[in-house]
Each structure stands twice: as C-alpha cells, then as structure tokens.
Design a protein around this motif. Structure first.
Motif, PDB file in Angstrom:
ATOM      1  N   GLN A  83       0.824  -1.205   0.000  1.00  0.00           N
ATOM      2  CA  GLN A  83       0.000   0.000   0.000  1.00  0.00           C
ATOM      3  C   GLN A  83       0.863   1.262   0.000  1.00  0.00           C
ATOM      4  O   GLN A  83       0.539   2.249  -0.677  1.00  0.00           O
ATOM      5  N   LEU A  84       1.970   1.257   0.733  1.00  0.00           N
ATOM      6  CA  LEU A  84       2.875   2.408   0.721  1.00  0.00           C
ATOM      7  C   LEU A  84       3.505   2.603  -0.655  1.00  0.00           C
ATOM      8  O   LEU A  84       3.642   3.733  -1.139  1.00  0.00           O
ATOM      9  N   ALA A 160      10.950  -7.345  -0.854  1.00  0.00           N
ATOM     10  CA  ALA A 160      11.268  -7.446  -2.276  1.00  0.00           C
ATOM     11  C   ALA A 160      10.036  -7.768  -3.110  1.00  0.00           C
ATOM     12  O   ALA A 160       9.800  -7.155  -4.163  1.00  0.00           O
ATOM     13  N   SER A 161       9.217  -8.712  -2.655  1.00  0.00           N
ATOM     14  CA  SER A 161       8.043  -9.106  -3.439  1.00  0.00           C
ATOM     15  C   SER A 161       7.000  -8.001  -3.494  1.00  0.00           C
ATOM     16  O   SER A 161       6.329  -7.821  -4.520  1.00  0.00           O
ATOM     17  N   SER A 162       6.848  -7.222  -2.431  1.00  0.00           N
ATOM     18  CA  SER A 162       5.880  -6.133  -2.412  1.00  0.00           C
ATOM     19  C   SER A 162       6.307  -4.977  -3.308  1.00  0.00           C
ATOM     20  O   SER A 162       5.487  -4.123  -3.663  1.00  0.00           O
ATOM     21  N   VAL A 304      -3.762  -6.240  -4.854  1.00  0.00           N
ATOM     22  CA  VAL A 304      -4.887  -5.574  -4.189  1.00  0.00           C
ATOM     23  C   VAL A 304      -4.378  -4.415  -3.340  1.00  0.00           C
ATOM     24  O   VAL A 304      -4.928  -3.312  -3.364  1.00  0.00           O
ATOM     25  N   GLY A 305      -3.296  -4.648  -2.584  1.00  0.00           N
ATOM     26  CA  GLY A 305      -2.730  -3.602  -1.735  1.00  0.00           C
ATOM     27  C   GLY A 305      -2.261  -2.406  -2.534  1.00  0.00           C
ATOM     28  O   GLY A 305      -2.510  -1.245  -2.157  1.00  0.00           O
ATOM     29  N   GLN A 306      -1.589  -2.650  -3.660  1.00  0.00           N
ATOM     30  CA  GLN A 306      -1.127  -1.542  -4.500  1.00  0.00           C
ATOM     31  C   GLN A 306      -2.307  -0.772  -5.088  1.00  0.00           C
ATOM     32  O   GLN A 306      -2.273   0.468  -5.167  1.00  0.00           O
ATOM     33  N   SER A 307      -3.368  -1.469  -5.495  1.00  0.00           N
ATOM     34  CA  SER A 307      -4.561  -0.797  -6.047  1.00  0.00           C
ATOM     35  C   SER A 307      -5.236   0.069  -4.995  1.00  0.00           C
ATOM     36  O   SER A 307      -5.678   1.193  -5.283  1.00  0.00           O
ATOM     37  N   ARG A 310      -3.503   3.239  -4.463  1.00  0.00           N
ATOM     38  CA  ARG A 310      -3.816   4.208  -5.520  1.00  0.00           C
ATOM     39  C   ARG A 310      -5.286   4.646  -5.481  1.00  0.00           C
ATOM     40  O   ARG A 310      -5.739   5.343  -6.390  1.00  0.00           O
ATOM     41  N   GLN A 311      -6.034   4.160  -4.481  1.00  0.00           N
ATOM     42  CA  GLN A 311      -7.468   4.470  -4.340  1.00  0.00           C
ATOM     43  C   GLN A 311      -8.303   3.868  -5.469  1.00  0.00           C
ATOM     44  O   GLN A 311      -9.359   4.402  -5.839  1.00  0.00           O
ATOM     45  N   GLN A 312      -7.851   2.763  -6.034  1.00  0.00           N
ATOM     46  CA  GLN A 312      -8.571   2.071  -7.107  1.00  0.00           C
ATOM     47  C   GLN A 312      -9.336   0.886  -6.512  1.00  0.00           C
ATOM     48  O   GLN A 312      -8.976  -0.272  -6.685  1.00  0.00           O
ATOM     49  N   PHE A 313     -10.426   1.161  -5.819  1.00  0.00           N
ATOM     50  CA  PHE A 313     -11.137   0.128  -5.079  1.00  0.00           C
ATOM     51  C   PHE A 313     -11.893  -0.838  -5.993  1.00  0.00           C
ATOM     52  O   PHE A 313     -12.004  -2.021  -5.686  1.00  0.00           O
ATOM     53  N   ALA A 314     -12.404  -0.342  -7.113  1.00  0.00           N
ATOM     54  CA  ALA A 314     -13.087  -1.233  -8.060  1.00  0.00           C
ATOM     55  C   ALA A 314     -12.097  -2.218  -8.666  1.00  0.00           C
ATOM     56  O   ALA A 314     -12.399  -3.395  -8.862  1.00  0.00           O
ATOM     57  N   ARG A 315     -10.892  -1.727  -8.946  1.00  0.00           N
ATOM     58  CA  ARG A 315      -9.866  -2.599  -9.511  1.00  0.00           C
ATOM     59  C   ARG A 315      -9.434  -3.646  -8.488  1.00  0.00           C
ATOM     60  O   ARG A 315      -9.185  -4.807  -8.832  1.00  0.00           O
TER      61      ARG A 315
END
Length: 454
Positions: A83-84, A160-162, A304-307, A310-315
């Motif tokens: 998320q960060l 690393a994976s995140s 999901v965390g990256q989306s 970015r505030q992309q909840f539908a994605r």
C-alpha cells in the motif's frame, strides 16, 4: 456476477491474469524450492531408515508449526509495504522494511527460545524407541537455532516481493535447494548424524538465504531509492506495534491451519511408524501443492494492496475475482494429477509396501482437499490486501478446529476410520472456510468500492 468479473472485457481479464501470474510464478517457484528442501530432508532421512524418517516427521511438525505461525505474523509486511508503494511513499517503504527486519530478529529469538524449551517436554511425551526420541531432540535443537535467520529472510522476502521484485527470492531459494542436497548427505551419512543432520543442514540454509537476499537488496540499484540499506534505524516501538497489530491475526490463522496437521501427526503416533511416515510423506506433497494457491494469494495481496494505495477500489475487487478464478482452474488441474499419479508420487519417497499403500490412499483425500484449500487460501490472502485479518482468523478457528480436528478425532477413533477420518474432516473444514471467506471477501470488497474507504 461475483466480484464484477462480467463488467470487464476479456482483454482486461487477460491483462490482469498476466500481471498476477508474472508476480505469482516466481513466488510459486521460489516457495516450491523452499518446500522441496523439506522434501529432500524427508527422502534422505527415509533413506537412513524408517526410525530417522519418523524422528524428522515429529521434529518437523513442531518446527513447521512455530515457523509458519511466526511467518504469518511477518506476512503483515506485505500489505503494509504494498500500500505504501502504491501510494508512492518511497521513504516510508524503506523505513517499514527496516522495521520489519528488526521485527524478524526479535520474534526469531522468541521462536528459538520457545522451540528449545519444548524439546524435553515433548521427548517425555513420546513413547517411542530411544533412538527416535534422541534424533527428534537433536533435530529440533538445530532447527530452533535457524529461527532468527528464517524470519529475517521472511522480512526481506516481503519487502522485495511487495516492490514487484520476486525473482531474486526464487533464485536464492533454488540455490538453497541445490546446496541442501550435499549438506544433507554430508551430515546424515558422512558424519553419521542420522535424521538430525537434516536439521543442521536447515540451519545453514536459512543463514545462506538471509545473507544472500540482504546482499542482493543492498547491491541492486532498483532498491536504493527506498533506503532500506542506506540508513540505519533502531527498532521503533510504534512501528513494531503496527506490524504486530496487523500480523497477530494472520499468524494465528496460520497456526490454526498448520497446527491442525501437526496435531494429527502426534495423534496418530499410537497407530505406529507406518502411519506417521505416510502422513509425513503426504504432508510434504500437500505442502508442495499449497505453494500454488499461496503464490497466487501472495500476488493478490500485493496487487490488491497496490490498487488500494492508488485508491482504485473497483480494480482491487476485480483483482480479487481474477485471483479466485485462476485458483479454481489450477485446483482442478492439481486434483486430476493427484488422483492419477498418487502411487507414483508416494513412490518417490519410499518403497516400503505398507507406507506406500497408506500414503497412496491418503493422496486421494488430498486431491479433493485441494479444491477447497485453493479457494480459502486465495480469498484470505486477498482480504489481507485490504488489511483485513481478524475475520479470516475467526473463520479459520471455527473451520479448522471445530469442524476439522475434533470431528476428525471422532471419525478416526470412535468411528474406527483411523487416519482417514482426520482427512475426511479436513475436507469438510476447508469447504466451510472457503465458502465463508469468499462470501466475506465479496461483501467487504463491494463495501470498499461503494464507499471508497476501508
């Protein structure tokens, strides 16, 4: 349609599947290599003798329970860093990664002390051959010393994976697998340590893993802007609390699942060495297969965390659906392979007729088990991308213990089904967990999308 899969084009589905698998495939191959180390330990300990195999099975069940529980706590780092990273908070990414390393050191020492303290009580509990008990104690001593290195490696892997760099983890894990083979031969056979030699090899392998991944992150230009290795920071109480706050429920979920299998190993000890050895073999194979949904799930957590960052909840909701659908397809493939190759797979471990017969029979149960295990694993990992961990923990507690262990014991001993009673109950427990987790993921992802908040 579930998770709004019908609202996106086939090209969107292909794109997201490709992104998911690009992240998941190196994770899966790396995790398979890690589990394959346990497979090598089992095979080589079995070559030393049935008693050595039983000792490693019992010792491994304790180590895996503690290690995977603590690894689950460390898994809090994945959604935190993802998320960060999605929110482009570069400095915070490095700071959180460094605090994760400190967290791994602290909890690794706690895990080591816990396992060392368990050696004598567990040896007193066992009523088996003196050689098995001695090998069990020595094996557990060595793998206990590996805990701090193992958890630091988990912290570095999550980092690393995140940040979308899972391939180095894969290559390091495969290098460790290759190194593990001669180490096992050296300690088990050359130095005549028996099954406990596999424990010493495991200690050295985790030392190698943590050092190799740290050096890679330190020397690779991609990671330098995040500042993990450029600035030294002492552990911060607030940061440690934040990791614990998110991670304890994940760790408990891991414990509830892995301890279920560990308890089964100990509960069937009275049935004899053949059943313990067969359960160890089937447990190894099940762990190998589990790397598939775990990799898809880990990739889902990151995506999901990256989306969400970015505030992309539908994605994020759509990614959850794509992850589950991919898992269902792979589960059917796995189901088919396990049912058609059950004899051959168990035959890789042993030629003992009794153990081979029991193991091949159990692998049929494992095939049906995967259909639900893939679903519940991926759904719970997708929820972690939303930083939702407590409800999955409650679901796992009810499913694994109330519907898994206790009915399994009743079927095994009261209904005289033996070891097969445990596996029948496991299938019921996983089906219940899968249904509940998919329902909750659908509900929460829809709520987050409509309210644009968590």
């Amino acid at each position: 349609m579930l998770f709004d899969l019908n609202r996106y084009s086939i090209n969107d589905f292909k794109h997201e599947t490709r992104q998911l698998l690009t992240l998941a495939l190196p994770m899966m191959l790396g995790q398979i290599a890690t589990i394959a180390i346990g497979v090598v330990d089992t095979i080589m300990a079995g070559a030393a003798g049935k008693a050595d195999l039983s000792a490693v099975a019992l010792g491994s069940s304790v180590f895996v329970t503690v290690f995977i529980t603590f690894m689950g706590i460390m898994a809090a780092l994945n959604p935190m860093i993802a998320q960060l990273f999605g929110a482009n908070k570069i400095t915070e990414v490095g700071k959180t990664g460094q605090q994760g390393i400190w967290f791994g050191i602290i909890f690794g020492i706690i895990g080591m002390i816990l396992m060392l303290a368990l050696i004598v009580p567990l040896k007193n509990y066992l009523h088996m051959d003196d050689y098995i008990e001695a090998q069990f104690g020595q094996y557990l001593f060595y793998v206990a010393l590996a805990m701090p290195f193992a958890l630091v490696y988990q912290a570095l892997s999550a980092y690393a994976s995140s940040l979308n760099r899972p391939k180095p983890i894969m290559w390091i894990n495969w290098a460790a697998l290759i190194i593990n083979i001669p180490l096992n031969w050296l300690f088990i056979f050359k130095f005549n340590m028996g099954g406990s030699g596999a424990g010493l090899a495991t200690l050295l392998i985790f030392c190698f893993n943590s050092l190799a991944l740290f050096c890679h992150i330190w020397k690779t230009p991609y990671f330098q802007p995040f500042g993990l290795t450029q600035t030294f920071r002492l552990p911060e109480l607030t940061a440690q609390k934040n990791i614990w706050k998110l991670g304890w429920a994940i760790g408990l979920s891991y414990f509830l699942e892995v301890s279920l299998f560990s308890f089964i190993v100990w509960l069937i000890a009275d049935l004899g060495e053949d059943f313990v050895a067969a359960q160890q073999i089937v447990g190894n194979l099940n762990s190998m297969v589990y790397m598939i949904p775990q990799a898809i799930g880990s990739a889902a957590t990151v995506r999901v965390g990256q989306s969400i960052g970015r505030q992309q909840f539908a994605r994020a909701r759509y990614i959850s659906g794509v992850s589950l659908l991919s898992g269902w397809i792979l589960a059917l493939c796995t189901f088919t392979l396990l049912l058609t190759l059950n004899q051959a797979l168990v035959g890789l471990y042993t030629q003992d007729a009794s153990v081979l017969h029991i193991g091949a029979s159990l692998l049929i149960f494992v095939g049906f088990f995967q259909l639900f295990d893939f679903t519940q694993c991926i759904a719970s990992y997708a929820l972690r991308g939303y930083k939702i961990t407590r409800v999955p923990m409650v679901i796992h507690a009810i499913a694994f213990w109330l519907l898994g262990l206790f009915p399994g014991y009743a079927l095994a001993y009261w209904a005289n089904m033996g070891i097969y009673g445990f596996w029948a109950a496991l299938i019921l427990s996983l089906a219940s967990a899968a249904s509940a987790l998919v329902w909750y993921l659908n509900k929460r992802s829809l709520w987050a999308m409509k309210n644009r908040a968590l």
